[in-house]
Scaffold this motif. Structure first.
Motif, PDB file in Angstrom:
ATOM      1  N   HIS A 141       0.842  -1.195   0.000  1.00  0.00           N
ATOM      2  CA  HIS A 141       0.000   0.000   0.000  1.00  0.00           C
ATOM      3  C   HIS A 141       0.878   1.247   0.000  1.00  0.00           C
ATOM      4  CE1 HIS A 141      -4.125  -1.067   0.009  1.00  0.00           C
ATOM      5  NE2 HIS A 141      -4.123  -1.725   1.150  1.00  0.00           N
ATOM      6  N   ALA A 142       1.774   1.289   0.965  1.00  0.00           N
ATOM      7  CA  ALA A 142       2.633   2.470   1.127  1.00  0.00           C
ATOM      8  C   ALA A 142       3.852   2.429   0.213  1.00  0.00           C
ATOM      9  CB  ALA A 142       3.087   2.571   2.583  1.00  0.00           C
ATOM     10  N   LEU A 143       4.082   1.277  -0.446  1.00  0.00           N
ATOM     11  CA  LEU A 143       5.267   1.077  -1.290  1.00  0.00           C
ATOM     12  C   LEU A 143       6.551   1.333  -0.506  1.00  0.00           C
ATOM     13  CD1 LEU A 143       4.150   2.551  -4.743  1.00  0.00           C
ATOM     14  CD2 LEU A 143       4.081   0.183  -3.952  1.00  0.00           C
ATOM     15  N   THR A 144       6.675   0.610   0.593  1.00  0.00           N
ATOM     16  CA  THR A 144       7.894   0.677   1.394  1.00  0.00           C
ATOM     17  C   THR A 144       8.439  -0.729   1.591  1.00  0.00           C
ATOM     18  OG1 THR A 144       6.629   0.551   3.465  1.00  0.00           O
ATOM     19  CG2 THR A 144       7.182   2.747   2.640  1.00  0.00           C
ATOM     20  N   ALA A 145       9.750  -0.804   1.683  1.00  0.00           N
ATOM     21  CA  ALA A 145      10.427  -2.083   1.899  1.00  0.00           C
ATOM     22  C   ALA A 145      11.545  -1.869   2.899  1.00  0.00           C
ATOM     23  CB  ALA A 145      10.975  -2.633   0.592  1.00  0.00           C
ATOM     24  N   LEU A 152      14.795   0.048   1.919  1.00  0.00           N
ATOM     25  CA  LEU A 152      15.342  -0.316   0.617  1.00  0.00           C
ATOM     26  C   LEU A 152      14.766   0.578  -0.471  1.00  0.00           C
ATOM     27  CD1 LEU A 152      14.953  -4.209   0.831  1.00  0.00           C
ATOM     28  CD2 LEU A 152      16.979  -2.848   1.417  1.00  0.00           C
ATOM     29  N   ALA A 153      15.549   0.797  -1.516  1.00  0.00           N
ATOM     30  CA  ALA A 153      15.074   1.528  -2.688  1.00  0.00           C
ATOM     31  C   ALA A 153      14.551   0.507  -3.694  1.00  0.00           C
ATOM     32  CB  ALA A 153      16.206   2.352  -3.293  1.00  0.00           C
ATOM     33  N   ASN A 157       8.350  -1.620 -10.706  1.00  0.00           N
ATOM     34  CA  ASN A 157       8.304  -2.974 -11.267  1.00  0.00           C
ATOM     35  C   ASN A 157       8.759  -4.020 -10.256  1.00  0.00           C
ATOM     36  OD1 ASN A 157       7.112  -3.149 -13.744  1.00  0.00           O
ATOM     37  ND2 ASN A 157       8.976  -2.721 -14.912  1.00  0.00           N
ATOM     38  N   GLU A 158       9.732  -3.666  -9.434  1.00  0.00           N
ATOM     39  CA  GLU A 158      10.190  -4.607  -8.413  1.00  0.00           C
ATOM     40  C   GLU A 158       9.098  -4.859  -7.381  1.00  0.00           C
ATOM     41  OE1 GLU A 158      14.994  -3.644  -8.687  1.00  0.00           O
ATOM     42  OE2 GLU A 158      13.736  -2.609  -7.223  1.00  0.00           O
ATOM     43  N   TYR A 159       8.317  -3.822  -7.049  1.00  0.00           N
ATOM     44  CA  TYR A 159       7.177  -4.034  -6.153  1.00  0.00           C
ATOM     45  C   TYR A 159       6.152  -4.967  -6.797  1.00  0.00           C
ATOM     46  CZ  TYR A 159       8.344  -0.658  -2.503  1.00  0.00           C
ATOM     47  OH  TYR A 159       8.936  -0.002  -1.439  1.00  0.00           O
ATOM     48  N   LEU A 165       4.982 -12.572  -6.374  1.00  0.00           N
ATOM     49  CA  LEU A 165       5.666 -13.723  -5.771  1.00  0.00           C
ATOM     50  C   LEU A 165       5.139 -14.015  -4.371  1.00  0.00           C
ATOM     51  CD1 LEU A 165       9.362 -13.085  -6.887  1.00  0.00           C
ATOM     52  CD2 LEU A 165       7.763 -14.768  -7.815  1.00  0.00           C
ATOM     53  N   THR A 166       5.019 -12.975  -3.530  1.00  0.00           N
ATOM     54  CA  THR A 166       4.587 -13.210  -2.147  1.00  0.00           C
ATOM     55  C   THR A 166       3.132 -13.657  -2.079  1.00  0.00           C
ATOM     56  OG1 THR A 166       4.066 -10.846  -1.862  1.00  0.00           O
ATOM     57  CG2 THR A 166       6.259 -11.595  -1.157  1.00  0.00           C
ATOM     58  N   ALA A 167       2.287 -13.166  -2.999  1.00  0.00           N
ATOM     59  CA  ALA A 167       0.881 -13.571  -3.007  1.00  0.00           C
ATOM     60  C   ALA A 167       0.720 -15.027  -3.427  1.00  0.00           C
ATOM     61  CB  ALA A 167       0.077 -12.675  -3.927  1.00  0.00           C
TER      62      ALA A 167
END
Length: 229
Positions: A141-145, A152-153, A157-159, A165-167
């Motif tokens: 949601h927040a696009l944070t890692a 992480l940056a 596309n990586e998100y 993959l995680t789903a």
């Protein structure tokens, strides 16, 4: 088809519940005691459990406690003759989604089953927006890692890759599916080589020698091997 475990030692009532729920589009599995229920829960997947409390070899409260320890997301409905206020409160304290006392109306039971399953599906969908195993935390949601406490940056596309993959953790996500879902900053779909580069770059960001998340299945795709807390 959603599968329901019915734990009820009254054979006639158990058969009746199975019939009514089967005719409503569910798949039911009957258990007449705690031991059989425990065995089924270890070897099969269920979307809901309906539990009696007074069982020949134990009680539904203990069984519910065990279920919520191992399968915390499995909805539980108590269906029992125990109608004391304290019993009802105990049931909800153990994490039950509903508590229905006998005698009961079968149409109301079916509606409550429907509600419990729908609520669980909504919760499961919400959980796909997050991943956390204690080392890696992803918020789609927040696009944070965050990895080991450090932000992480991660590119858009990586998100997308991480969410796919995680789903589908534990299952192969084919390269074809990934290619259909991804595109570059100009809106162009990426090719096989670009996908391989993106996957390798993503691995360097989220993995270290003690934490491996993305397994390559040669000629097919990738599997997410991480496990949520």
């Amino acid at each position: 088809m959603q599968k329901i475990l019915i734990v009820e030692d009254d054979l006639a009532l158990n058969a009746g519940l199975c019939f009514e729920l089967d005719t409503s589009g569910y798949l039911t599995v009957a258990a007449y005691n705690c031991q059989k229920a425990q065995q089924l829960l270890k070897t099969d997947h269920f979307d809901l459990a309906i539990l009696d409390i007074n069982l020949p070899d134990g009680n539904g409260f203990d069984l519910c406690r065990e279920i919520k320890t191992i399968l915390m997301d499995l909805p539980v409905i108590f269906l029992t003759a125990n109608d004391l206020e304290q019993d009802i409160l105990n049931g909800f304290d153990l994490g039950a989604d509903d508590y229905i006392t006998k005698p009961f109306n079968i149409q109301i039971l079916k509606r409550r089953v429907e509600v419990a399953l729908r609520r669980n599906i909504s919760a499961a969908k919400d959980l796909t927006n997050y991943y956390n195993d204690g080392f890696l935390q992803l918020d789609f949601h927040a696009l944070t890692a965050i990895s080991n406490g450090e932000k992480l940056a991660i590119t858009p596309n990586e998100y997308k890759i991480l969410r796919l993959l995680t789903a589908n953790a534990g299952n192969i996500v084919t390269r074809q599916i990934l290619l259909e879902k991804l595109w570059d900053c100009d809106g162009n779909y990426i090719d096989n080589h670009t996908l391989t580069v993106a996957m390798n770059r993503l691995r360097t960001k989220i993995e270290d020698k003690n934490h491996s998340y993305i397994q390559t299945v040669r000629g097919m795709g990738y599997i997410w091997t991480g496990v949520k807390l």
